[in-house]
Design an enzyme around this catalytic site. Structure first.
Site, mmCIF file in Angstrom:
data_model
loop_
_atom_site.group_PDB
_atom_site.id
_atom_site.type_symbol
_atom_site.label_atom_id
_atom_site.label_comp_id
_atom_site.label_asym_id
_atom_site.label_seq_id
_atom_site.Cartn_x
_atom_site.Cartn_y
_atom_site.Cartn_z
ATOM 1 N N ASP A 86 0.803 -1.223 0.000
ATOM 2 C CA ASP A 86 0.000 0.000 0.000
ATOM 3 C C ASP A 86 0.838 1.276 0.000
ATOM 4 O O ASP A 86 0.439 2.282 -0.577
ATOM 5 C CB ASP A 86 -0.942 -0.003 1.210
ATOM 6 C CG ASP A 86 -2.065 -1.015 1.046
ATOM 7 O OD1 ASP A 86 -2.026 -1.785 0.069
ATOM 8 O OD2 ASP A 86 -2.971 -1.050 1.902
ATOM 9 N N CYS A 127 2.916 -7.370 4.656
ATOM 10 C CA CYS A 127 2.290 -6.118 4.230
ATOM 11 C C CYS A 127 0.777 -6.199 4.437
ATOM 12 O O CYS A 127 0.224 -7.284 4.584
ATOM 13 C CB CYS A 127 2.631 -5.858 2.773
ATOM 14 S SG CYS A 127 2.161 -4.212 2.231
ATOM 15 N N CYS A 199 5.502 -1.024 7.906
ATOM 16 C CA CYS A 199 5.349 0.276 8.577
ATOM 17 C C CYS A 199 5.269 0.101 10.096
ATOM 18 O O CYS A 199 4.534 -0.756 10.588
ATOM 19 C CB CYS A 199 4.101 0.977 8.074
ATOM 20 S SG CYS A 199 4.123 1.315 6.306
ATOM 21 N N SER A 477 -5.961 4.413 5.328
ATOM 22 C CA SER A 477 -4.768 3.716 5.787
ATOM 23 C C SER A 477 -4.780 3.631 7.302
ATOM 24 O O SER A 477 -5.351 4.488 7.986
ATOM 25 C CB SER A 477 -3.526 4.491 5.333
ATOM 26 O OG SER A 477 -2.396 4.070 6.049
#
Length: 575
Positions: A86, A127, A199, A477
């Site tokens: 993403d 992910c 992330c 997100s």
């Protein structure tokens, strides 16, 4: 070493008896011994690729899983599937591929397992969509399964502070507002992501990694160590051993994933201020097991779960800090103190959640993990909304927002797609107090249900994150912050109320009482519906996204694309 009876395992179809001599010849060609051929065949599935740091370490980690499988008497067979990352897909047409990739991951893992008759599965993912996609495949196949997360990225350092990719997205907004220079933006982008891994904040990847432990598919604390840590190898080896123990005990994925374990997972999402995308992925995982655990059910759990883990984007810390504070086991131990955990759920260790929590000897540190008696807020960091603007529900992350920031009322400013909204934000062509509406971004109408991080981060970067609200039939997100409501259903393409909004309509978002409404009555809606021109045409008239748009079901059910476990007529393991 356990001796397994191949005559009751799927791999007998490719390794046993004279008729399988051609199949065995292929295996000899790959260097397998006769002994290895007649052991259980274990799928080791990864989402390794060179698209982004989230997946780059999975190939290495898979080798430690294979060692564990061999050690415990199995023959590992490594294979890969796709990912769409993403962070790379964000803010442009590529994001349409993201949610569809979750289905493709589940489908390709299923097809590989079926085609080669593997007996059990260890899945590695790094992910956002690859985590739920891999877990969906496990539950769909209902084989003995262990999930392992590839680990989070290390935080970057910029001007003496920890930073993540969220800071870079928000810096773009500041840059557009003239608050930082080209040179400052370039300096930040070069240091924000210093290693392999997903992330680092409690965005979607880390949220679903926490889910993998809470739901029981992953070994306790296995999701915590950052991707570069060599200690991840020990979790990989242990996962390989664990899947062989599950196979020996015939403990399958649906013995682990139950309504109770789904509720445990939702608790962990709520108390960590996790991603709103969990409201999409938990129903989808449940669907694979033939269970109904819809957005409403997830949000009911969120409603009475305290928020007590201080993680970005609403809080201060990243996944590495959570790991060093004891990780998900300490979080679940705090939930247990309040009677908020089903302790009898089985886990990948073969023991129950309660038995695993009995082994935890660390306490909440009061910095990253607060004691549940003194939470950050009394209710979860994610809230479900309903009302005449969202009859099928919607979802918003409120972690880090004060009570007075959780109610917003203002006139609608309607955009027909994300690009139009982003251009308006970039040009500051909106007003403080407005509710920005981005429609035609749902699963079917988008197609693909894009995330809107580029737009929300630009608003935050301009200092307007708390001065406007945003609603969409698309997604946000896990890194989004501000009053941003996603998953509004029914979507615009299905003539949901969001399709009928006009500029100036007064919208009220009340996260305290769970309301999303517009000041229109039934007669207004009926009149506008009669004049509705129909769904917006897309450029996707063929290919994978067209196929996804034809098959995808409602958002509140998880945006799934097949009938699920309830419609099954056979069990893969028993064919």
């Amino acid at each position: 070493m356990t001796k397994f009876d191949k005559n009751i395992l799927p791999s007998r179809h490719v390794t046993e008896g004279p008729a399988r001599a051609p199949h065995r010849s292929y295996m000899y060609a790959m260097g397998l011994s006769e002994d290895e051929i007649h052991r259980p065949l274990i799928g080791v599935a990864t989402c390794w690729n060179e698209a982004a740091p989230c997946n780059i370490a999975l190939n290495r980690q898979a080798q430690s899983v294979k060692m564990g499988v061999k050690e415990a008497g199995g023959t590992p067979r490594e294979f890969t599937t796709i990912t769409v990352t993403d962070g790379i897909a964000m803010g442009h047409e590529g994001m349409r591929s993201s949610l569809a990739s979750r289905e493709a991951i589940a489908d390709t893992v299923e097809l590989t397992m079926r085609g080669h008759c593997y007996d059990a599965l260890v899945g590695l993912a790094g992910c956002d969509k690859s985590l739920p996609g891999m877990m969906m495949a496990m539950v769909r196949l209902n084989v003995p399964s262990v999930f392992i997360y590839g680990g989070s990225i290390l935080p970057g350092r910029f001007e003496g502070k920890d930073v993540t990719v969220q800071d870079v997205f928000e810096a773009v907004g500041r840059h557009q507002a003239g608050a930082n220079s080209d040179e400052e933006l370039k300096a930040l982008e070069k240091v924000a992501c210093p290693s392999a891994g997903a992330c680092g904040g409690q965005f979607t990847a880390n949220t679903m990694a926490c889910v993998s432990e809470a739901i029981g598919l992953a070994l306790p604390n296995s999701s915590g160590a950052p991707a570069p840590y060599e200690s991840r190898d020990a979790y990989g080896t242990a996962s390989g051993v664990a899947v062989m123990n599950l196979l020996d005990g015939n403990i399958r994925a649906r013995d682990v994933v139950t309504l109770k374990s789904l509720e445990n997972a939702a608790r962990v999402v709520a108390c960590t201020g996790g991603s709103t995308n969990a409201g999409l992925h938990l129903p989808a995982i449940a669907h694979e097991a033939g269970l109904e655990f819809f957005l409403d059910d997830v949000c009911e759990i969120f409603k009475d779960t305290p928020y007590f883990v201080d993680l970005k984007p609403g809080g201060q810390y990243v996944a590495k800090d959570l790991y060093e504070s004891g990780g998900v086991p300490v979080v679940m131990r705090e939930l247990r103190k309040a009677g908020l955990i089903h302790e009898d759920c089985i886990t990948a260790t073969g023991r129950t959640i309660g038995e695993e929590l009995d082994l935890v000897d660390r306490e909440a540190d009061g910095r990253v993990i607060y004691p549940i008696e003194t939470p950050l807020t009394e209710t979860g960091g994610v809230v479900g909304l309903k009302g005449n603007l969202a009859p099928q529900g919607a979802i918003v992350k409120v972690a880090g927002m004060s009570q007075d920031e959780q109610v917003f009322s203002g006139p609608a400013r309607v955009f027909e797609c994300e690009e139009d909204a982003f251009e308006a934000v970039k040009a500051r062509a909106y007003k403080e107090g407005e509710v920005l509406v981005i429609r035609n971004e749902g699963p079917s109408g988008g197609p693909g249900m894009r995330e809107m991080l580029a737009t929300t981060a630009a608003l935050s970067g301009q200092g307007m994150g708390k001065k406007v609200a945003l609603i969409t039939d698309g997604r946000f997100s896990g890194a989004t912050r501000g009053f941003c409501v996603g998953h509004v259903g029914p979507e615009a393409a299905h003539c949901g109320p969001i399709a009928l909004l006009q500029d100036g309509d007064l919208i009220t978002i009340d996260a305290i009482n769970g309301e999303l409404s517009v000041a229109l009555n039934e007669e207004d809606f009926e009149a506008r519906k009669a004049a509705w021109p129909g769904p917006k045409e897309t450029i996707y008239a063929s290919g994978a996204l067209w196929k996804f748009a034809q098959l995808v079901q409602e958002t509140y059910k998880g945006a799934v694309t097949h009938p699920g476990g309830q419609a099954e007529r056979h069990v893969y393991m028993d064919i």
